[in-house]
Design an enzyme around this catalytic site. Structure first.
Site, PDB file in Angstrom:
ATOM      1  CB  SER A 126     -12.717 -22.842  32.214  1.00 25.60           C
ATOM      2  OG  SER A 126     -13.362 -24.058  32.471  1.00 25.60           O
ATOM      3  CE1 TYR A 151     -12.622 -21.991  37.446  1.00 20.82           C
ATOM      4  CE2 TYR A 151     -13.932 -23.603  36.240  1.00 20.82           C
ATOM      5  CZ  TYR A 151     -12.769 -22.874  36.380  1.00 20.82           C
ATOM      6  OH  TYR A 151     -11.766 -23.016  35.459  1.00 20.82           O
ATOM      7  CE  LYS A 155     -11.436 -19.108  35.194  1.00 24.03           C
ATOM      8  NZ  LYS A 155     -10.219 -18.296  35.298  1.00 24.03           N
TER       9      LYS A 155
END
Ligand code: UD1
Length: 339
Positions: A126, A151, A155
């Site tokens: 991302s 989050y 990644k």
């Protein structure tokens, strides 16, 4: 060749399965635990492609269940790993849930890749890994700053896990694709993003407001240092994201000399403000949107968009859909859901 798609009932996973079925002879199997999706996605894939796929309703944190899928399908030649939690705000509220799910699922996929000798992996990363980088557009070789959310950190960690893994498993290769803001729906209008709860992301929020499911859209902040005061993002059509996965996997298959690990941005390269996105939606739908400018959302970066030269040069990938097409398809999907 058989391809395992994890998160195949999800937004990007389902569109990728459709692309695979349309453009390749690969057989697809899917794993999804429906934590943020439903089995109806497989019906939608069948309606669009005319084909059914084999799917497993299991949680990737369950290593023995995951291994069984590989044991049952010894001809898996590639994995596209989408399955993960993805809401930035929720990850701040529930960090352990994000670390547990996103990291353990990936660890199990890598273990199985090694144990069952699967040569290729495509990983969903991302643009959130770039955090608050000041230099725009962002390129893949930027040194990553501290992540802005759990989050985003999952990644960053995921990318490092894979790099370390392929380093000692030279028979395994991986491309990590860093998505910018995937939006829109299949051009038939028959598959799109299904927000099971109140949406967080801009485009579902716009379409649900326009159709009357939500009362009003709040634009988060009108005083950013951008051309109209609202945040700038790089919106990219989900079918363009999907086709890049097919091209990335094909690249690994076709080029034995390709590096064992590579990272590629997927964005259009165009920065679009929230107000420009709303205007494009109004133009394409003919609906006047009820919105107001409100407070900034904590954690938002003012502007981010991609340098996509690498995707163009390495994969030969060229985005096919512009902002109007993204909005048109998103609206088609929202109205399809109402029927
Ligand atoms: C973030 C991540 C992205 C991740 C995505 C998944 C960053 C830079 N990007 O995208 O990597 O894949 O979450 O959830 O961390 N907005 C409004 N009103 C709304 C909703 C959104 O004004 O009701 C604005 C936001 O302030 C933002 C833009 O719309 O400027 C896009 O927001 P959103 O769709 O939530 O995506 P990002 O936060 O950019």
């Amino acid at each position: 060749m058989k391809i395992l798609v994890t998160g195949g009932a999800g937004y990007i996973g389902s569109h990728t399965i459709i692309e695979i079925m349309k453009h390749t002879g690969w057989e697809v199997i899917s794993i999804d635990n429906f934590s943020n999706s439903s089995a109806a996605a497989y019906d939608r894939i069948r309606s669009i492609t005319g084909k059914s796929i084999r799917h497993y309703d299991i949680d990737l944190r369950d290593l023995s269940a995951t291994s069984k899928v590989f044991a049952e399908n010894p001809d898996i030649g590639g994995i596209i790993h989408f399955a993960a939690f993805k809401a930035v705000g929720e990850s701040v509220e529930k960090p352990l849930m994000y670390y547990d799910n996103n990291i353990n699922s990936l660890a199990h996929i890598l273990k199985c890749q090694q144990q069952f000798n699967v040569p290729y992996l495509i990983f969903s990363s991302s643009c959130s890994v770039y955090g608050n980088l000041r230099e725009l557009p962002v390129t893949e070789n930027s040194v990553l700053p501290k992540a802005e959310s759990p989050y985003a950190y999952t990644k960053q960690i995921g990318e490092v896990m894979i790099a370390d893994f392929v380093n000692v498993n030279p028979d395994c290769k991986c491309i990590a694709l860093r998505y910018f803001n995937p939006v829109g729906a299949h051009e038939s209008g028959m598959n799109g993003e299904l927000a099971l709860t109140r949406p967080n992301n801009l485009v579902p929020y716009i379409t649900q407001t326009a159709i009357g499911k939500l009362e009003q859209l709040t634009v988060f902040g009108g005083n950013y240092p951008t051309r109209d005061g609202t945040c700038v993002r790089d919106y990219i059509h989900v079918s363009d994201i999907a086709s890049a996965h097919v091209m990335a996997l094909q690249k690994l298959i076709d080029e034995p000399d390709f590096p064992n690990y590579d990272i590629i941005n997927l964005g259009t390269g165009n920065g679009v403000t929230v107000l420009e996105a709303i205007q494009a939606f109004e133009r394409e739908s003919g609906v006047s949107l009820n919105y107001k400018i409100g407070e900034r959302r904590p954690g938002d970066v003012a502007a981010i968009y991609a340098n996509n030269t690498k995707a163009r040069e390495v994969l030969g990938w060229v985005p096919q859909y512009d902002l109007d097409a993204m909005m048109r398809s998103a609206w088609k999907w929202e109205t399809y859901l109402k029927e």
